[in-house]
Design an enzyme around this catalytic site. Structure first.
Site, PDB file in Angstrom:
ATOM      1  CG  LEU A  17      -1.831  -1.263   1.369  1.00 43.52           C
ATOM      2  CD1 LEU A  17      -2.850  -1.072   2.488  1.00 43.52           C
ATOM      3  CD2 LEU A  17      -2.558  -1.594   0.073  1.00 43.52           C
ATOM      4  CG  ASP A  36      10.281  -0.365   3.670  1.00 47.57           C
ATOM      5  OD1 ASP A  36       9.079  -0.282   3.354  1.00 47.57           O
ATOM      6  OD2 ASP A  36      10.798  -1.412   4.143  1.00 47.57           O
ATOM      7  CB  SER A 155      -6.421  -2.779   9.894  1.00 49.52           C
ATOM      8  OG  SER A 155      -7.070  -4.013   9.653  1.00 49.52           O
ATOM      9  CE1 TYR A 168      -1.979  -5.202  11.243  1.00 50.24           C
ATOM     10  CE2 TYR A 168      -4.315  -5.706  11.084  1.00 50.24           C
ATOM     11  CZ  TYR A 168      -3.171  -5.163  10.536  1.00 50.24           C
ATOM     12  OH  TYR A 168      -3.208  -4.566   9.295  1.00 50.24           O
ATOM     13  CE  LYS A 172      -2.360  -1.628  11.190  1.00 52.62           C
ATOM     14  NZ  LYS A 172      -1.552  -0.641  10.479  1.00 52.62           N
ATOM     15  CG  PHE A 201      -6.237  -3.267  -0.097  1.00 51.55           C
ATOM     16  CD1 PHE A 201      -7.250  -3.120   0.844  1.00 51.55           C
ATOM     17  CD2 PHE A 201      -6.240  -2.445  -1.205  1.00 51.55           C
ATOM     18  CE1 PHE A 201      -8.249  -2.173   0.678  1.00 51.55           C
ATOM     19  CE2 PHE A 201      -7.234  -1.488  -1.386  1.00 51.55           C
ATOM     20  CZ  PHE A 201      -8.243  -1.353  -0.442  1.00 51.55           C
TER      21      PHE A 201
HETATM   22  N1  LIG Z   1      -2.786  -5.431   2.860  1.00 50.54           N
HETATM   23  C1  LIG Z   1      -3.894  -5.395   3.587  1.00 50.54           C
HETATM   24  O1  LIG Z   1      -4.856  -6.159   3.344  1.00 50.54           O
HETATM   25  C2  LIG Z   1      -4.005  -4.436   4.740  1.00 50.54           C
HETATM   26  C3  LIG Z   1      -5.246  -4.322   5.379  1.00 50.54           C
HETATM   27  C4  LIG Z   1      -5.376  -3.449   6.426  1.00 50.54           C
HETATM   28  C5  LIG Z   1      -4.300  -2.669   6.827  1.00 50.54           C
HETATM   29  N2  LIG Z   1      -3.106  -2.789   6.193  1.00 50.54           N
HETATM   30  C6  LIG Z   1      -1.993  -1.949   6.655  1.00 50.54           C
HETATM   31  O2  LIG Z   1      -1.385  -1.288   5.568  1.00 50.54           O
HETATM   32  C7  LIG Z   1      -0.042  -0.992   5.900  1.00 50.54           C
HETATM   33  C8  LIG Z   1       0.844  -1.443   4.747  1.00 50.54           C
HETATM   34  O3  LIG Z   1       0.875  -2.848   4.706  1.00 50.54           O
HETATM   35  P1  LIG Z   1       0.971  -3.691   3.371  1.00 50.54           P
HETATM   36  O4  LIG Z   1      -0.218  -4.547   3.312  1.00 50.54           O
HETATM   37  O5  LIG Z   1       1.278  -2.803   2.237  1.00 50.54           O
HETATM   38  O6  LIG Z   1       2.201  -4.659   3.755  1.00 50.54           O
HETATM   39  P2  LIG Z   1       3.623  -4.872   3.080  1.00 50.54           P
HETATM   40  O7  LIG Z   1       4.243  -5.955   3.891  1.00 50.54           O
HETATM   41  O8  LIG Z   1       3.490  -5.064   1.619  1.00 50.54           O
HETATM   42  O9  LIG Z   1       4.397  -3.494   3.355  1.00 50.54           O
HETATM   43  C9  LIG Z   1       4.823  -3.109   4.628  1.00 50.54           C
HETATM   44  C10 LIG Z   1       6.174  -2.422   4.526  1.00 50.54           C
HETATM   45  O10 LIG Z   1       6.531  -1.968   5.840  1.00 50.54           O
HETATM   46  C11 LIG Z   1       7.913  -2.159   5.996  1.00 50.54           C
HETATM   47  N3  LIG Z   1       8.270  -2.242   7.418  1.00 50.54           N
HETATM   48  C12 LIG Z   1       7.957  -3.223   8.299  1.00 50.54           C
HETATM   49  N4  LIG Z   1       8.500  -2.971   9.491  1.00 50.54           N
HETATM   50  C13 LIG Z   1       9.161  -1.794   9.374  1.00 50.54           C
HETATM   51  C14 LIG Z   1       9.932  -1.003  10.261  1.00 50.54           C
HETATM   52  N5  LIG Z   1      10.141  -1.381  11.526  1.00 50.54           N
HETATM   53  N6  LIG Z   1      10.464   0.156   9.810  1.00 50.54           N
HETATM   54  C15 LIG Z   1      10.277   0.533   8.516  1.00 50.54           C
HETATM   55  N7  LIG Z   1       9.567  -0.161   7.622  1.00 50.54           N
HETATM   56  C16 LIG Z   1       9.027  -1.322   8.051  1.00 50.54           C
HETATM   57  C17 LIG Z   1       8.217  -3.466   5.253  1.00 50.54           C
HETATM   58  O11 LIG Z   1       9.607  -3.576   4.931  1.00 50.54           O
HETATM   59  C18 LIG Z   1       7.312  -3.334   4.037  1.00 50.54           C
HETATM   60  O12 LIG Z   1       8.002  -2.744   2.957  1.00 50.54           O
HETATM   61  C19 LIG Z   1       0.244  -1.708   7.222  1.00 50.54           C
HETATM   62  O13 LIG Z   1       0.151  -0.777   8.280  1.00 50.54           O
HETATM   63  C20 LIG Z   1      -0.875  -2.717   7.316  1.00 50.54           C
HETATM   64  O14 LIG Z   1      -1.165  -3.055   8.645  1.00 50.54           O
HETATM   65  C21 LIG Z   1      -2.921  -3.659   5.156  1.00 50.54           C
END
Ligand SMILES: NC(=O)c1ccc[n+]([C@@H]2O[C@H](COP(=O)([O-])OP(=O)(O)OC[C@H]3O[C@@H](n4cnc5c(N)ncnc54)[C@H](O)[C@@H]3O)[C@@H](O)[C@H]2O)c1
Length: 263
Positions: A17, A36, A155, A168, A172, A201
């Protein structure tokens, strides 16, 4: 707030995202500072952006000093480009599901809880507060004299957390709860605050989910019955940046999903 001509900090910008937000911002004439842990993925994301529109800064959001170093370098970049800060999108996050008691009745370790809460909650607020110091000093723009926007990522688990999602959901839920007081704190500076609560997503996080759970969640959505694309998340982020009336709210982006107790 116009995206063009401004710089946005996106944590977790090397994947999922966050990456989609980086691409959307740069496609619309803005600059993106990608924060990141993952340097390899970060470099790959930057390579695909219009030349000069993005810059990667290695950052661990659980380390205050690591954020400080990345923010300092971002501000030096901002000086060079002349594109002032326009906002921050703290999208770094982790899932790490664990039930509070396992099959033997043993409780989860506090390390599990701390790991998730430190990244998702502490990492969010620490990054936001360090960026805000600079955002508050930018020249206000437009008829509303706006300085920028904070777009946090919660979330649907903030509201309907499933089995195994205590840590989690706690992280959130807290992010969602910070939205209104942050909006009130920042109003005097002309800075808005909105939180997006995504459903399911496609991303790095969901790619490692058991297939049964991933497909099961998509199947209980109302419409459309599919996981969202990161681009659809970024589309809403763009609207939040551009629409000055969006403030102080948590927006569910979930195709009508209300997560059941279990799949
Ligand atoms: N994908 C979904 O369905 C979904 C749903 C609800 C919420 N979210 C939220 O969206 C956000 C993005 O998640 P995503 O789904 O794109 O996941 P993703 O794993 O694709 O991306 C997350 C990124 O965060 C980075 N990261 C993790 N720990 C870190 C740290 N300590 N310092 C710096 N960077 C760090 C990772 O390296 C990764 O690049 C998150 O907060 C997640 O909880 C995602």
């Amino acid at each position: 707030m116009k995206i063009a001509g401004r710089t946005f900090v996106v944590s977790g910008g090397a994947s999922g995202l966050g990456q989609a937000c980086v691409e959307e911002i740069c496609r619309n004439g803005g600059n993106a500072a990608v924060f990141d842990l993952n340097e390899e993925k970060g470099a790959a994301v930057i390579a695909k952006l219009p030349s000069g529109a993005g810059k990667f800064f290695v950052c661990d959001v659980v380390e205050t000093d690591s954020i400080a170093a990345a923010v300092k370098q971002t501000m030096e970049w901002v000086q060079e480009t002349g594109k002032p800060l326009g906002g921050v999108i703290p999208a770094a996050g982790v899932g790490n599901p664990t039930t509070i008691l396992d099959r033997n009745g043993d409780a989860f370790s506090m390390d599990t809880f701390d790991f998730v809460v430190n990244i998702n909650l502490r990492g969010t607020i620490d990054l936001v507060r360090q960026c805000l110091v600079h955002l508050a000093k930018t020249e206000p723009v437009g008829a509303d004299q706006e300085r920028g926007v904070v777009i946090m990522v919660a979330s649907v688990a903030a509201f309907d957390g499933q089995k195994g999602q205590i840590s989690y959901a706690a992280s959130k839920g807290a992010v969602a709860s910070m939205t209104l007081p942050m909006t009130r704190d920042l109003a005097r500076y002309g800075i808005r605050c909105v939180t997006i609560a995504p459903g399911i997503f496609e991303s790095g996080m969901t790619a490692v989910m058991p297939e049964k759970l991933f497909k099961g969640l998509a199947a209980v959505m109302e419409f459309p019955r599919r996981a969202g694309q990161p681009q659809e998340f970024a589309q809403l982020v763009r609207q939040v940046i551009e629409n000055g009336m969006l403030n102080g709210t948590v927006i569910r982006l979930d195709g009508g999903l209300r997560m059941p107790s279990k799949i």
